[in-house]
Motif scaffolding. Sequence first.
Motif, PDB file in Angstrom:
ATOM      1  N   MET A   1       0.837  -1.192   0.000  1.00  0.00           N
ATOM      2  CA  MET A   1       0.000   0.000   0.000  1.00  0.00           C
ATOM      3  C   MET A   1       0.879   1.252   0.000  1.00  0.00           C
ATOM      4  SD  MET A   1      -2.710   1.296   2.884  1.00  0.00           S
ATOM      5  CE  MET A   1      -1.350   1.550   4.018  1.00  0.00           C
ATOM      6  N   THR A   2       0.536   2.201  -0.869  1.00  0.00           N
ATOM      7  CA  THR A   2       1.291   3.445  -0.953  1.00  0.00           C
ATOM      8  C   THR A   2       0.976   4.357   0.223  1.00  0.00           C
ATOM      9  OG1 THR A   2       1.291   3.351  -3.367  1.00  0.00           O
ATOM     10  CG2 THR A   2       1.743   5.487  -2.360  1.00  0.00           C
ATOM     11  N   THR A   3       2.013   4.942   0.782  1.00  0.00           N
ATOM     12  CA  THR A   3       1.831   5.999   1.785  1.00  0.00           C
ATOM     13  C   THR A   3       2.305   7.306   1.166  1.00  0.00           C
ATOM     14  OG1 THR A   3       2.183   4.478   3.637  1.00  0.00           O
ATOM     15  CG2 THR A   3       2.455   6.832   4.073  1.00  0.00           C
ATOM     16  N   ASP A   4       1.354   8.192   0.903  1.00  0.00           N
ATOM     17  CA  ASP A   4       1.704   9.530   0.420  1.00  0.00           C
ATOM     18  C   ASP A   4       1.962  10.417   1.631  1.00  0.00           C
ATOM     19  OD1 ASP A   4       1.360   9.690  -2.630  1.00  0.00           O
ATOM     20  OD2 ASP A   4      -0.466   8.641  -2.003  1.00  0.00           O
ATOM     21  N   ILE A   5       3.160  10.979   1.686  1.00  0.00           N
ATOM     22  CA  ILE A   5       3.538  11.829   2.811  1.00  0.00           C
ATOM     23  C   ILE A   5       3.569  13.269   2.320  1.00  0.00           C
ATOM     24  CG2 ILE A   5       5.303  12.326   4.527  1.00  0.00           C
ATOM     25  CD1 ILE A   5       6.110   9.399   4.407  1.00  0.00           C
TER      26      ILE A   5
END
Length: 454
Positions: free
Chosen positions: A1-5
Amino acid sequence: MTTDIVILAAGQGSRMKSSLPKVLHAVAGKPMVKHVLDQARHIEQAKLHVVIGHGAALLETALANEQLTFSMQKEQLGTGHAVAQALPNVDPEGVTLILYGDVPLTRSETMQQLVDIAAKGNLGLLTVHLQNPTGYGRIIRNDANKVIAIVEQKDASDEQLKVTEVNTGIMAVPTGLLLKWLPQLSSNNAQGEYYLTDIIAMAAEESVSIETQHPACEQEVQGVNNRVQLAELERWHQLQQAEVLMLNGATLADPSRVDVRGNVSVAGDVIIDVNAVFEGDVVLGHGVLIEPNCIIKNATIGDNTHIRANSVIEDSTIAANCDVGPFARIRPGTQLAAGAKVGNFVETKKAIVGEGSKINHLSYVGDAVIGKNTNIGAGTITCNYDGVNKSLTEIGDQVFIGSNTALVAPVKIGSGATVGAGSTITKEVIQSQLAVARGKQTNLSNWQRPVKKG
């Protein structure tokens, strides 16, 4: 799962009284926003986004080598509006973690806790209990102790102002929910801004679980609004660095007077006197002694080496049992072998100094290779630059170079050779030769000193 920071860095920071964007002011020698980026990179499958506005060109230049996406906030209309500028670049199926470029010391472990909450479909919120919560948004909980809202200081009632649990602004949200909630934000508040914190009430209304986490200490979420706060955070951070050094085997004469602006590795029984500054990557071997007022940058110092007061060492390697300084300047590319000595007011640059060799006083040795057990007399200069090119000076083993000698590179001095004091050497001196190159002394009798006129 991508974590956009998403890192918010668009504010002007007017209270800093600076033409430099606030987030580019440094803590421990590194811009605050770089601290945030470096910690955020520890999150798996992270994509980094920086929201810029004031001083955007300076930020783009400063972060040009970072792997991230910039989003422009042309008008500063609040935190909710700022986060919205990054939404076109995020993965709607992932998680969004929201951080602040002027909150430099948040640990990656704390970030990960919030991401893990959001990955389960909940909203992860970082809060902290403050003895004096003035200026912060208050965390409002219901009778079941569940978070239901965040009320900003200017909008809070007298009862709400008594709450000591406050919002840090740092949160992680399932991105799909963020995409739904942000367009619903209103600027109908005391500031006339779109508050990101208003999504907390939205989450509560939709029965989305709001789970709070707390930092390991207050300073982990301390923001910087002016230079006083910057200095306070710097001192706190440096004391933590000093504590690590001491726990790893270093004795510090005064932990409040050591600055670490990078990474320092120490073996046992290292002694560091006051006003030491370490930059970049520094390795200190067992038994190293560093006297006051030394600056060491990107260097390795071998066991039992003595760095005397007021010395500067940069991008160099110093082996065991060496003696450096006082007032020595060891410039990039210098390598000192075991037992070498570089004394007071000596400058070296790209110099390889052999085992047991000595450059004791008042000399410049650059672009040179020196063998073992060689002595370089006071005032010696390797003339390595002809105005266009740098050239090499090669000096063998057990050479004696007399004081006030100029070695005009490229030149070689063979092992066992001796160069008389005051010489200017332009040609090779072969093994065991004596070289003297100076004008013949003339003594005049009956010479009259000049007298003062009038």
